[in-house]
Design an enzyme around this catalytic site. Structure first.
Site, short mmCIF file in Angstrom:
data_model
loop_
_atom_site.label_atom_id
_atom_site.label_comp_id
_atom_site.label_asym_id
_atom_site.label_seq_id
_atom_site.Cartn_x
_atom_site.Cartn_y
_atom_site.Cartn_z
N ASN A 7 -0.04 -26.66 -6.84
CA ASN A 7 -0.50 -25.65 -7.79
C ASN A 7 -1.31 -24.62 -7.01
OD1 ASN A 7 -1.64 -24.15 -9.84
ND2 ASN A 7 -3.13 -25.72 -10.42
N LYS A 48 -2.60 -21.88 -8.05
CA LYS A 48 -3.59 -21.16 -8.86
C LYS A 48 -3.42 -19.65 -8.63
CE LYS A 48 -6.52 -25.13 -8.13
NZ LYS A 48 -7.56 -25.85 -8.80
N HIS A 79 -3.34 -27.65 -17.93
CA HIS A 79 -4.21 -27.77 -16.76
C HIS A 79 -5.66 -27.54 -17.18
CE1 HIS A 79 -6.14 -26.90 -12.92
NE2 HIS A 79 -5.15 -27.58 -12.37
N GLU A 101 -8.03 -25.93 -15.94
CA GLU A 101 -8.51 -24.54 -15.89
C GLU A 101 -8.00 -23.73 -17.07
OE1 GLU A 101 -7.35 -23.88 -11.82
OE2 GLU A 101 -8.87 -25.34 -11.22
N GLU A 123 -5.73 -35.74 -13.94
CA GLU A 123 -6.59 -34.93 -13.10
C GLU A 123 -8.01 -34.96 -13.64
OE1 GLU A 123 -4.38 -31.78 -10.74
OE2 GLU A 123 -4.72 -30.90 -12.70
N GLY A 136 -10.88 -29.21 -7.31
CA GLY A 136 -11.50 -28.13 -6.54
C GLY A 136 -12.91 -28.43 -6.08
N SER A 155 -8.51 -32.77 -5.59
CA SER A 155 -8.94 -32.78 -4.18
C SER A 155 -8.10 -33.70 -3.30
CB SER A 155 -10.44 -33.13 -4.09
OG SER A 155 -11.20 -32.14 -4.75
#
Ligand code: PEP
Length: 251
Positions: free
Chosen positions: A9, A11, A94, A96, A166, A172, A212
């Site tokens: 991904n 981003k 996701h 985010e 996740e 991140g 991560s």
């Protein structure tokens, strides 16, 4: 045996030219037929990436989708547009998108349905925040996200879903779930899928870990019995590092 899927991904990183340069460095590095590899560049790079990947085994995915086919939806991108760019997958839910753009459970469900009916396979992302984990609510949160996204999905459509666990606190942050945590949750998701969709569906579904993942921790996560691959953010932007993660995922 479930085939592993290692998905990158990107981003909000990489222009079309940068995407082309990544692909030209990345393709010679991978050759394994034992794991699926996919990249999820930004919308603006999808068409270029789709053309460059057409004759390779690397799959293409989008980071988001809108749930309408066309019309007055400024800024939105439909499933059909993604198919036309060569996409196979879409990230749905996701963290985010959930936390920065307000994609709540009903929106996630509509996007999942639109992805499937548009001929794309959803990678359904789910995970708890650190506060929820500390409060002992991890499985309640996952249960709610699973039910909202998948309830009453017909079995033929369910068979195309990939789930990515996740933990929000690991995305991140450089803080990775321990292999024990990743395995505990993945096994729970598989059991929960079994209860809802039956044992064969639970045996088939691919459950990825994300948060991560790096070349140096990939093997410890990708060799877990219930983890069938990884959703990789930051580390997927480097062709050598991403190829190393894919190699770590080969059973
Ligand atoms: C992600 O974006 O899904 C992700 C897991 O990011 P990172 O690997 O950078 O934590």
């Amino acid at each position: 045996m479930r085939r592993r899927l290692i998905a990158g991904n990107w981003k909000m990183h990489s222009t079309p030219d940068e995407t082309e340069s990544f692909i030209s460095r990345f393709l010679p590095l991978i050759g394994s037929a034992e794991a699926d590899a996919a990249i999820f560049p930004p919308f603006t790079s999808l068409d270029r990436a789709g053309r460059l990947l057409r004759s390779s085994d690397v799959r293409l995915g989008a980071q988001d989708v809108y749930f309408e086919a066309k019309g007055a939806f400024t800024g939105a991108v439909s499933p059909g547009m993604l198919v036309a760019c060569g996409c196979r997958y879409v990230l749905v839910g996701h963290s985010e998108r959930r936390h920065t753009f307000g994609d709540d459970d009903p929106i996630v469900r509509r996007k999942l349905d639109a992805t499937l009916s548009g001929g794309l396979d959803p990678v359904l992302c789910m995970g708890e925040t650190i506060e929820e984990r500390r409060a002992g609510a991890t499985f309640d949160v996952l249960e709610a996200q699973l039910i909202a996204a998948l309830r009453k999905l017909p079995p033929d459509l369910f068979s195309r879903v990939v789930i990515a666990y996740e933990p929000v606190w690991a995305i991140g942050t450089g803080e990775t779930a321990t292999p024990e945590q990743a395995e505990e949750v993945s096994a729970w998701i598989r059991a929960r899928v079994g209860a809802a969709f039956g044992a064969p569906a639970a045996e088939r579904i691919r459950i990825l870990y994300g948060g991560s993942v790096k070349p140096d921790n990939a093997r410890s996560l990708l060799t877990l019995p219930n983890v069938d691959g990884a959703l990789v953010g930051g580390a997927s932007l480097d062709p050598e590092g991403f190829a190393a993660i894919i190699s770590a995922g080969v059973r």
